[in-house]
Design an enzyme around this catalytic site. Sequence first.
Site, PDB file in Angstrom:
ATOM      1  N   CYS A 116       0.811  -1.225   0.000  1.00 20.32           N
ATOM      2  CA  CYS A 116       0.000   0.000   0.000  1.00 20.32           C
ATOM      3  C   CYS A 116       0.842   1.271   0.000  1.00 20.32           C
ATOM      4  CB  CYS A 116      -0.951  -0.005   1.189  1.00 20.32           C
ATOM      5  SG  CYS A 116      -2.057  -1.417   1.149  1.00 20.32           S
ATOM      6  N   HIS A 256      -3.791   6.944   2.459  1.00 18.50           N
ATOM      7  CA  HIS A 256      -4.094   5.625   1.900  1.00 18.50           C
ATOM      8  C   HIS A 256      -5.495   5.213   2.351  1.00 18.50           C
ATOM      9  CE1 HIS A 256      -3.904   1.572   0.612  1.00 18.50           C
ATOM     10  NE2 HIS A 256      -3.830   1.075   1.824  1.00 18.50           N
ATOM     11  N   ASN A 286      -9.999  -0.528  -0.819  1.00 20.69           N
ATOM     12  CA  ASN A 286      -8.541  -0.433  -0.766  1.00 20.69           C
ATOM     13  C   ASN A 286      -7.959  -1.040  -2.047  1.00 20.69           C
ATOM     14  OD1 ASN A 286      -5.823  -0.631  -0.255  1.00 20.69           O
ATOM     15  ND2 ASN A 286      -6.034  -1.634   1.731  1.00 20.69           N
TER      16      ASN A 286
HETATM   17  C1  LIG Z   1      -9.943  -5.785   8.703  1.00 20.88           C
HETATM   18  C2  LIG Z   1     -10.637  -4.826   9.637  1.00 20.88           C
HETATM   19  C3  LIG Z   1     -11.664  -3.998   8.880  1.00 20.88           C
HETATM   20  C4  LIG Z   1     -11.394  -5.628  10.699  1.00 20.88           C
HETATM   21  O1  LIG Z   1     -12.001  -4.734  11.612  1.00 20.88           O
HETATM   22  P1  LIG Z   1     -11.817  -4.949  13.169  1.00 20.88           P
HETATM   23  O2  LIG Z   1     -12.617  -3.903  13.826  1.00 20.88           O
HETATM   24  O3  LIG Z   1     -10.352  -5.008  13.468  1.00 20.88           O
HETATM   25  O4  LIG Z   1     -12.500  -6.340  13.363  1.00 20.88           O
HETATM   26  P2  LIG Z   1     -12.010  -7.603  14.181  1.00 20.88           P
HETATM   27  O5  LIG Z   1     -11.207  -8.494  13.291  1.00 20.88           O
HETATM   28  O6  LIG Z   1     -11.417  -7.184  15.486  1.00 20.88           O
HETATM   29  O7  LIG Z   1     -13.397  -8.277  14.469  1.00 20.88           O
HETATM   30  C5  LIG Z   1     -14.421  -7.646  15.264  1.00 20.88           C
HETATM   31  C6  LIG Z   1     -15.654  -8.504  15.215  1.00 20.88           C
HETATM   32  O8  LIG Z   1     -16.262  -8.396  13.915  1.00 20.88           O
HETATM   33  C7  LIG Z   1     -16.348  -9.688  13.309  1.00 20.88           C
HETATM   34  N1  LIG Z   1     -16.044  -9.545  11.896  1.00 20.88           N
HETATM   35  C8  LIG Z   1     -14.823  -9.558  11.309  1.00 20.88           C
HETATM   36  N2  LIG Z   1     -14.960  -9.375   9.985  1.00 20.88           N
HETATM   37  C9  LIG Z   1     -16.272  -9.228   9.745  1.00 20.88           C
HETATM   38  C10 LIG Z   1     -17.007  -9.003   8.564  1.00 20.88           C
HETATM   39  N3  LIG Z   1     -16.437  -8.898   7.359  1.00 20.88           N
HETATM   40  N4  LIG Z   1     -18.350  -8.906   8.675  1.00 20.88           N
HETATM   41  C11 LIG Z   1     -18.961  -9.024   9.859  1.00 20.88           C
HETATM   42  N5  LIG Z   1     -18.301  -9.235  11.021  1.00 20.88           N
HETATM   43  C12 LIG Z   1     -16.974  -9.346  10.960  1.00 20.88           C
HETATM   44  C13 LIG Z   1     -15.310 -10.528  14.033  1.00 20.88           C
HETATM   45  O9  LIG Z   1     -15.624 -11.907  13.966  1.00 20.88           O
HETATM   46  C14 LIG Z   1     -15.397  -9.982  15.420  1.00 20.88           C
HETATM   47  O10 LIG Z   1     -16.536 -10.515  16.064  1.00 20.88           O
HETATM   48  P3  LIG Z   1     -16.494 -10.867  17.636  1.00 20.88           P
HETATM   49  O11 LIG Z   1     -16.244  -9.546  18.326  1.00 20.88           O
HETATM   50  O12 LIG Z   1     -17.838 -11.440  17.876  1.00 20.88           O
HETATM   51  O13 LIG Z   1     -15.361 -11.828  17.790  1.00 20.88           O
HETATM   52  C15 LIG Z   1      -9.637  -3.901  10.349  1.00 20.88           C
HETATM   53  O14 LIG Z   1      -8.879  -4.662  11.253  1.00 20.88           O
HETATM   54  C16 LIG Z   1      -8.688  -3.199   9.438  1.00 20.88           C
HETATM   55  O15 LIG Z   1      -9.066  -2.308   8.713  1.00 20.88           O
HETATM   56  N6  LIG Z   1      -7.392  -3.538   9.518  1.00 20.88           N
HETATM   57  C17 LIG Z   1      -6.323  -2.796   8.873  1.00 20.88           C
HETATM   58  C18 LIG Z   1      -6.391  -2.827   7.391  1.00 20.88           C
HETATM   59  C19 LIG Z   1      -5.175  -2.127   6.858  1.00 20.88           C
HETATM   60  O16 LIG Z   1      -4.914  -0.990   7.164  1.00 20.88           O
HETATM   61  N7  LIG Z   1      -4.380  -2.822   6.119  1.00 20.88           N
HETATM   62  C20 LIG Z   1      -3.122  -2.247   5.728  1.00 20.88           C
HETATM   63  C21 LIG Z   1      -3.147  -1.758   4.402  1.00 20.88           C
HETATM   64  S1  LIG Z   1      -3.652  -3.002   3.309  1.00 20.88           S
END
Ligand SMILES: CC(C)(COP(=O)(O)OP(=O)(O)OC[C@H]1O[C@@H](n2cnc3c(N)ncnc32)[C@H](O)[C@@H]1OP(=O)(O)O)[C@@H](O)C(=O)NCCC(=O)NCCS
Length: 332
Positions: A116, A256, A286
């Site tokens: 990214c 980004h 993204n």
């Molecule tokens: C991927 C991302 C959106 C996930 O969001 P998050 O808030 O961290 O979510 P988590 O993985 O902690 O999960 C939170 C809850 O949502 C649920 N969940 C995860 N993905 C889900 C989805 N697509 N739809 C519904 N629920 C989802 C999980 O199971 C979890 O449930 P629980 O609390 O019952 O266990 C986030 O972590 C993110 O944006 N990460 C960074 C991305 C990035 O910057 N990448 C670098 C550049 S590529």
Amino acid sequence: MTKIRAAITGVHGYVPDYVLTNHELETMVDTNDEWIRSRTGIEERRILKGEGQGTSVIGAEAVKGLLAKTNTKAEEVDLIICATVTPDMPFPATANIVADMVGAKNAFGYDLSAACSGFLYALATGAQFIQSGTYKKVVIIGADKMSSIIDYTDRATCIIFGDGGGAVMLEPTEEDLGVMDSILKSDGSGAPYLHMKAGGSRKPATVETVAQREHFAFQEGSTVFKFAVTNMADVAAEVMEKNNLTSDDISWLVPHQANKRIIDATARRMGVGDDKVMLNIQRYGNTTAGTLPLCLWDYEPQLKKGDNIILAAFGGGFTWGATWLKWAYDPK
Ligand SMILES: CC(C)(COP(=O)(O)OP(=O)(O)OC[C@H]1O[C@@H](n2cnc3c(N)ncnc32)[C@H](O)[C@@H]1OP(=O)(O)O)[C@@H](O)C(=O)NCCC(=O)NCCS
């Protein structure tokens, strides 16, 4: 002697026609529109469909538009750098394929892999060739066909990524404009949290790697989120402090587009209001190396000569960085 700077003299983007909405994703994995919107800010993303359509298609479309709007003949281009993690194939470089597609017969080209942050790394690299006086026209592409490495049964990744990209033209200027400063960083110990397990020299493709779905992007989202939210904000603030820029000096933040919450944190840390933050995550998701040039392309009509712009990125590697840019032209 007057200092030569590298100015962006044009920008153009390309996104494929197919729109993959949150509602369509609901039919593919256990997710829902409300969760995706509130946790990421994404509403839809674009997908490049069709046999034999690689990242070069996105890059070539962006470069064709760029050449037209900058009145540049393809033969005049000296160098093409393509930032991507989804090259058409491991070799030859996608930059070379794009050069052939657009008729840039006199250019040499290479790809740059920094996920990214790829566009920022490529911009800094290309700017060096201009500043040294070596080349006059350098094209920087940031493009990815993320759908080629996304597992559409994995809700942790498939909701975030999309296909698209853009390209900018770098040319020399003696005015105090263009790429002013960059702070670029990487930390390879972040690899376990965001990577593709197989298909490289460490673990070449086998029947087993395919069966185990190891040719897709793997992301430990919450860990990456924590690193991204701190590092992208810190490096954006660092480039401002280093150059004695206050939030009042900044016309635009170009972050980004990985997650709206990371973007908001970066803007807060820099002290800039929402009205100065470029945002298109809701439409494209993204696109990895594609997000920054796609933002510049979207907002180009609003950019004015002399605008101070901070570009900031964080991605796999880990890689991150921020660039201070002074926009070089008024809306045409
Ligand atoms: C991927 C991302 C959106 C996930 O969001 P998050 O808030 O961290 O979510 P988590 O993985 O902690 O999960 C939170 C809850 O949502 C649920 N969940 C995860 N993905 C889900 C989805 N697509 N739809 C519904 N629920 C989802 C999980 O199971 C979890 O449930 P629980 O609390 O019952 O266990 C986030 O972590 C993110 O944006 N990460 C960074 C991305 C990035 O910057 N990448 C670098 C550049 S590529």
